[in-house]
Design an enzyme around this catalytic site. Structure first.
Site, PDB file in Angstrom:
ATOM      1  CB  THR A 216      -0.639   0.048   1.513  1.00 37.56           C
ATOM      2  OG1 THR A 216      -1.838  -1.075   1.370  1.00 37.56           O
ATOM      3  CG2 THR A 216      -1.768   1.297   1.569  1.00 37.56           C
ATOM      4  CB  VAL A 245     -13.415  -2.580   2.495  1.00 35.42           C
ATOM      5  CG1 VAL A 245     -12.794  -1.320   2.664  1.00 35.42           C
ATOM      6  CG2 VAL A 245     -14.162  -2.523   0.946  1.00 35.42           C
ATOM      7  CB  THR A 267       1.350  -0.137   4.636  1.00 32.09           C
ATOM      8  OG1 THR A 267       2.612  -0.467   5.525  1.00 32.09           O
ATOM      9  CG2 THR A 267       1.504   1.287   3.943  1.00 32.09           C
TER      10      THR A 267
HETATM   11  N1  ASP Z   1      -3.378  -2.522   4.463  1.00 31.29           N
HETATM   12  C1  ASP Z   1      -3.848  -2.785   3.084  1.00 31.29           C
HETATM   13  C2  ASP Z   1      -5.300  -3.551   3.428  1.00 31.29           C
HETATM   14  O1  ASP Z   1      -5.232  -4.400   4.423  1.00 31.29           O
HETATM   15  C3  ASP Z   1      -2.798  -3.784   2.547  1.00 31.29           C
HETATM   16  C4  ASP Z   1      -1.353  -3.692   2.838  1.00 31.29           C
HETATM   17  O2  ASP Z   1      -0.855  -2.360   3.238  1.00 31.29           O
HETATM   18  O3  ASP Z   1      -0.725  -4.458   2.655  1.00 31.29           O
HETATM   19  O4  ASP Z   1      -5.893  -3.845   2.694  1.00 31.29           O
END
Ligand code: ASP
Length: 365
Positions: A216, A245, A267
Site C-alpha cells: 500500500t 475492504v 500499511t
Molecule cells: N493495509 C492494506 C489492506 O489491508 C494492505 C497492505 O497494506 O498490505 O488492505
C-alpha cells in the site's frame, strides 16, 4: 526544526493534567497546547514512496496545497505498473478483478474523502479527492463509486497488467488440487513466476499470511505553516474475497489527519488496523504529547494486545503478520514503526529524500 523535546514540553503538561482530571481550558476542545511557528516541511510515506515524498515536497514548493502535494506524490505509485500493491498493476481479488481502496484528509479544511472496492480507475486517490471536494459524503463504494468517478470525468481502464494477471492465474492454479485449474508444475510449463515475499522491494517486505504479498502507499505531510494532510491508496490484500475492504479507505484506520496535531497512516494487515482505529490512535497519542515514533509504537502495542486468535499468532503469542505506521506532527517531527523489525519508510526533509529504519516491537528471527 522543532525538536522532540519541544513538542513534548508544549504538550506533556496538558496530558498529565488530563490524567489527573484537571482539564486545562485548551484541552476541553481536544486541542493541545502547541505553539504555532514556522516549521520545516516534512513528508513521510511507506517504503515504496521515496519518489512520492520527493514529488510531494516539490509540489509544495511550487505552491500546491498539502492535499494536492500528497495526492500527486502517491499518483506516481498508483500509475506504476511495477508496484503490484497499488493502482495500475495492483494484484486483483480472487476473481481476477482489481478493486482499489483510498482515503485522504485535508487538515486546514477538515475535509475527508474515500472510495472502496473501486474498479477500473488507476488513481483512486483522485476519486477520493473528488468525493471530498464535490460531495457531502466521505465514502463511496463499489458500483456507486465507479459511477461517481465516471461522472467526474475519470477514465475507465483495465488495471491488470500482463504480469499481475499471470501471477493471479498462478495463484488460482495453486489453490486446490480438487479443481480443474492446473498448477504450473502439473502443466509441465511455467506460466508465471510465483513471487516470494522476500523478493519484494522496499515497503513490501511482508506478506499478509505468509504467501500473499501485501503493500500500500500511505503519505503524510506538514508544510511550513504547520498545515497537514494524509492519503492512503492500495489494491488491498491480494486475491481477497471480492468486496473485502481493508483499512486504507477507512478514515481513522488507514490514515487520519487532525490539523491541530498531526497526520498518520498505515500499511500491513488492514483488519488489525481497522479493529484498533489505528491511524486515529496514533494521532491521539501525538495529541497527548507523544513523539510520532512513540505514538506509532503505542498504537502497534494495542494491535498486539487484541490479537488473541491462534491463527494470527506465532508460537510465542506474537502476531504472525506485520503492520507499519507512519506519522508527522504539526511541529515537523516524524516517525515510523512496525510490529516486526526490518521495515523502512521514506522521508523527505530539507531537500533530502531517503529511507529511514522503522522502530519496531519485535526482532525478526
Ligand atoms: N493495509 C492494506 C489492506 O489491508 C494492505 C497492505 O497494506 O498490505 O488492505
Amino acid at each position: 526544526m522543532s525538536t522532540r523535546r519541544d513538542f513534548i514540553r508544549t504538550s506533556a503538561g496538558a496530558g498529565v493534567g488530563a490524567a489527573l482530571g484537571a482539564l486545562p481550558k485548551q484541552l476541553e476542545a481536544g486541542v493541545p497546547n502547541i505553539i504555532s511557528r514556522r516549521v520545516t516541511p516534512v513528508c513521510v510515506a511507506s517504503g515504496n514512496g521515496l519518489g512520492a515524498v520527493s514529488r510531494a515536497i516539490e509540489e509544495l514548493a511550487n505552491g500546491a496545497s498539502t492535499i494536492e502535494a500528497v495526492v500527486r506524490g502517491v499518483n506516481l505509485v498508483e500509475e506504476d505498473p511495477n508496484d503490484s500493491s497499488v493502482g495500475y498493476g495492483g494484484l486483483p481479488n480472487e476473481h481476477g478483478v482489481v478493486q482499489l481502496d483510498s482515503s485522504l484528509m485535508h487538515g486546514p479544511t477538515r475535509g475527508a474523502g474515500a472510495v472502496a472496492a473501486l474498479e477500473g480507475f488507476k488513481r483512486p486517490s483522485l476519486v477520493a479527492l473528488d468525493v471530498m471536494r464535490y460531495t457531502d459524503h466521505h465514502l463511496l463504494v463499489g458500483e456507486g463509486a465507479q459511477r461517481f468517478a465516471l461522472s467526474m470525468g475519470h477514465q475507465l481502464e483495465d488495471l491488470l497488467t500482463e504480469s499481475s494477471r499471470e501471477r493471479w492465474i498462478e495463484w488460482r492454479a495453486q489453490l486446490s488440487d480438487r479443481d480443474d485449474y492446473l498448477s504450473p508444475e502439473d502443466s509441465g510449463e511455467r506460466i508465471g513466476r510465483f513471487q516470494e515475499p522476500e523478493e519484494f522491494g522496499d515497503g513490501l517486505l511482508d506478506s499478509h499470511d505468509g504467501y500473499r504479498p501485501q503493500g500500500t502507499i500511505n503519505c503524510d505531510i506538514v508544510d511550513s505553516d504547520g498545515d497537514l494532510s494524509s492519503v492512503t491508496t492500495t489494491s488491498g490484500l491480494s486475491y481477497k474475497i471480492p468486496g473485502r475492504v481493508g483499512d486504507s479507505p477507512i478514515i481513522g484506520a488507514g490514515q487520519y489527519c487532525d490539523n491541530d496535531v498531526g497526520a498518520a497512516g498505515s500499511t500491513g494487515r488492514g483488519e488489525a488496523v481497522i479493529k484498533t482505529c489505528g491511524s486515529y490512535t496514533v494521532v491521539e497519542m501525538m495529541r497527548n504529547g507523544m513523539h510520532p515514533t512513540d505514538a506509532c509504537i503505542e498504537a502497534l502495542r494495542r494491535i498486539v494486545h487484541v490479537t488473541v486468535e491462534d491463527r494470527l499468532r506465532d508460537e510465542n503469542g506474537r502476531p504472525n503478520f506485520n503492520v507499519n505506521y507512519y506519522a508527522v506532527n504539526k511541529n515537523g517531527d516524524w516517525g515510523g514503526a512496525a510490529i516486526w523489525s526490518g521495515a523502512q519508510f521514506a522521508v523527505s526533509v530539507n531537500g533530502d529524500s531517503r529511507h529511514e529504519d522503522s522502530a519496531y516491537l519485535f526482532e525478526r528471527g
